[in-house]
Design a protein around this motif. Structure first.
Motif, PDB file in Angstrom:
ATOM      1  N   ALA A   1       0.821  -1.201   0.000  1.00 53.99           N
ATOM      2  CA  ALA A   1       0.000   0.000   0.000  1.00 53.99           C
ATOM      3  C   ALA A   1       0.854   1.250   0.000  1.00 53.99           C
ATOM      4  O   ALA A   1       1.918   1.300   0.589  1.00 53.99           O
ATOM      5  CB  ALA A   1      -0.918   0.002   1.225  1.00 53.99           C
ATOM      6  N   ALA A   2       0.361   2.259  -0.674  1.00 58.38           N
ATOM      7  CA  ALA A   2       1.073   3.537  -0.734  1.00 58.38           C
ATOM      8  C   ALA A   2       0.958   4.257   0.601  1.00 58.38           C
ATOM      9  O   ALA A   2      -0.057   4.178   1.292  1.00 58.38           O
ATOM     10  CB  ALA A   2       0.490   4.403  -1.848  1.00 58.38           C
TER      11      ALA A   2
ATOM     12  N   ARG B   1      -0.912   0.599  -7.186  1.00 54.31           N
ATOM     13  CA  ARG B   1      -0.642   1.032  -8.563  1.00 54.31           C
ATOM     14  C   ARG B   1      -1.578   0.297  -9.512  1.00 54.31           C
ATOM     15  O   ARG B   1      -1.258  -0.767 -10.037  1.00 54.31           O
ATOM     16  CB  ARG B   1       0.822   0.775  -8.933  1.00 54.31           C
ATOM     17  N   THR B   2      -2.737   0.850  -9.706  1.00 54.98           N
ATOM     18  CA  THR B   2      -3.736   0.233 -10.579  1.00 54.98           C
ATOM     19  C   THR B   2      -4.039   1.133 -11.761  1.00 54.98           C
ATOM     20  O   THR B   2      -3.800   2.346 -11.722  1.00 54.98           O
ATOM     21  CB  THR B   2      -5.060  -0.026  -9.826  1.00 54.98           C
ATOM     22  N   GLY B   3      -4.611   0.533 -12.792  1.00 54.36           N
ATOM     23  CA  GLY B   3      -5.208   1.334 -13.842  1.00 54.36           C
ATOM     24  C   GLY B   3      -6.419   2.042 -13.290  1.00 54.36           C
ATOM     25  O   GLY B   3      -7.045   1.580 -12.328  1.00 54.36           O
ATOM     26  N   THR B   4      -6.772   3.151 -13.866  1.00 54.75           N
ATOM     27  CA  THR B   4      -7.900   3.931 -13.338  1.00 54.75           C
ATOM     28  C   THR B   4      -9.058   4.035 -14.319  1.00 54.75           C
ATOM     29  O   THR B   4     -10.111   4.567 -13.959  1.00 54.75           O
ATOM     30  CB  THR B   4      -7.443   5.355 -12.965  1.00 54.75           C
ATOM     31  N   ASP B   5      -8.904   3.525 -15.526  1.00 57.39           N
ATOM     32  CA  ASP B   5      -9.998   3.579 -16.488  1.00 57.39           C
ATOM     33  C   ASP B   5     -10.790   2.281 -16.442  1.00 57.39           C
ATOM     34  O   ASP B   5     -10.327   1.259 -15.930  1.00 57.39           O
ATOM     35  CB  ASP B   5      -9.470   3.825 -17.900  1.00 57.39           C
TER      36      ASP B   5
ATOM     37  N   THR C   1       7.253   1.084 -12.033  1.00 57.72           N
ATOM     38  CA  THR C   1       6.359   2.178 -12.433  1.00 57.72           C
ATOM     39  C   THR C   1       5.094   1.661 -13.119  1.00 57.72           C
ATOM     40  O   THR C   1       4.313   2.460 -13.647  1.00 57.72           O
ATOM     41  CB  THR C   1       7.090   3.142 -13.384  1.00 57.72           C
ATOM     42  N   ALA C   2       4.920   0.346 -13.138  1.00 56.40           N
ATOM     43  CA  ALA C   2       3.782  -0.242 -13.855  1.00 56.40           C
ATOM     44  C   ALA C   2       2.493  -0.096 -13.067  1.00 56.40           C
ATOM     45  O   ALA C   2       2.497  -0.100 -11.831  1.00 56.40           O
ATOM     46  CB  ALA C   2       4.050  -1.709 -14.137  1.00 56.40           C
ATOM     47  N   ARG C   3       1.413   0.041 -13.799  1.00 55.73           N
ATOM     48  CA  ARG C   3       0.078  -0.022 -13.215  1.00 55.73           C
ATOM     49  C   ARG C   3      -0.582  -1.309 -13.684  1.00 55.73           C
ATOM     50  O   ARG C   3      -0.325  -1.785 -14.783  1.00 55.73           O
ATOM     51  CB  ARG C   3      -0.742   1.210 -13.604  1.00 55.73           C
TER      52      ARG C   3
END
Length: 376
Positions: free
Chosen positions: A89-90, A233-237, A149-151
């Motif tokens: 977690a961030a 780090r997830t995609g958001t769309d 840096t990957a989502r």
């Protein structure tokens, strides 16, 4: 003793057996015609029934993990737990509290590779005002330097009602399935969020924003994505988010995708149904509002509203599933741009054994519908 302890199950089962033996021994002494013998016969029969049902209930609850504790059963669990920092977690992601972090076994024992990590979390939603426990599966690539840096795409997994998020870990083995599929290059490295749709226990909200009550739909369609994408780090769309569920979770999965294609682009329903149920566990979900009730009826939506641009997979069995005919009707009603696929078994009941036969096909299907957002 704990509700799910083996000791309690054995103790109550032993009492039930002892009561039956005592009944056989006492019955000749209770054979008279007076009110005392009649009362005695009724008493021992009632005691036998209660103890037998209690033993069966404890065994079934332990097997299916409906309730984890006495307070969970009674709806009085208000306990909290300390927050333990974890690597996934961030920092400062206040809407997700990480309680613990454990490794997932490698899909290829002896390979020396990790299967990823499973984080036990509590997700809080400021818009809905709700919070819910969940498990977050992080694939091994999440921790590799070349993916720094990957989502990652996300699959939300939902139990049935009342359910326990742990079922998705121990009964459907979703993290282990995902680790194997990722290792076998059958799906992109994917984050999974595993939880029950019962976000206001003990009430079954059917994933509805109940007028004057819990905003379950807001939590699952808005708060959850914001919280998880802030903490991890997830995609958001929408193309990076899918949802899978069984039974009540299957209905919720379909509904969330159909009502919120801006959040979820694909869904899998394992033995789900197609309209919100109203019973003693739900109460009045729609406040007498027919329009609101219709909006949560998936067949009504297909007939009266524009089809959403989502892909769905529905499962059933020709023999053993009550939703078979309704599933055929749903598939026949789907029209573009919505796309629907089916997985129909020759036979199989409404249970984990059936869903475990479907998950090895359903999970990679869902993963393949999602866009891999890749490196930022």
């Amino acid at each position: 003793m704990a509700l799910t302890s083996i000791t309690l199950q054995v103790f109550v089962a032993a009492l039930a057996v002892a009561a039956l033996a005592a009944t056989v021994w006492l019955w000749p002494r209770l054979s008279g015609q007076g009110w005392l013998p009649v009362t005695g016969r009724i008493g021992v029969l009632v005691a036998d029934q209660i103890l037998t049902l209690a033993a069966l209930g404890l065994a079934l609850n332990s097997y299916f993990a409906f309730y984890a504790s006495w307070s969970d059963l009674l709806g009085t669990d208000t306990s909290t737990a300390p927050i333990i920092p974890a690597t996934g977690a961030a920092a400062g992601a206040g809407e997700v509290q990480v309680l613990s972090s454990t490794p997932v076994a490698s899909a290829r024992p002896g390979s020396g590779r990790s299967g990823g990590r499973l984080e036990e979390v509590v997700v809080s939603g400021p818009r809905s005002g709700l919070s819910a426990p969940a498990y977050v599966y992080l694939p091994p690539q999440y921790f590799e330097k070349k993916y720094a840096t990957a989502r990652f795409p996300v699959i939300v997994g939902l139990t049935g009602y009342p359910g326990d998020a742990k079922n998705l870990v121990t009964r459907l083995n979703l993290p282990q399935h995902a680790a194997g599929l990722i290792a076998g290059h059958q799906m992109h490295p994917t984050i999974m969020v595993l939880m029950r749709p019962t976000v206001a226990p003990p009430r079954d909200t059917e994933c509805v924003d109940v007028p004057g009550g819990p905003k379950a739909e807001t939590f699952l369609s808005t708060d959850l994505q914001h919280a998880i994408s802030t903490a991890f780090r997830t995609g958001t769309d929408a193309q990076s988010w899918g949802v899978l569920g069984g039974s009540t979770g299957g209905y919720c999965a379909l509904k969330l995708a159909m009502k919120h294609p801006e959040v979820f682009s694909a869904a899998v329903s394992l033995s789900g149904y197609y309209h919100g149920l109203i019973d003693v566990t739900t109460g009045d979900l729609f406040g007498g509002d027919k329009r609101l009730r219709d909006e949560h009826d998936l067949m009504w939506r297909l007939a009266h509203l524009p089809a959403p641009p989502v892909s769905v997979l529905v499962t059933s069995s020709e023999h053993g599933e009550a939703n078979y005919q309704a599933t055929k009707a749903f598939l026949a009603a789907v029209k573009p741009p919505m796309q629907a696929s089916s997985l129909i078994l020759p036979s199989g009941g409404h249970n984990f054994a059936t869903w475990n036969r479907e998950v090895p096909q359903a999970l990679p299907w869902l993963a393949q519908q999602l866009h891999d957002p890749g490196r930022a």
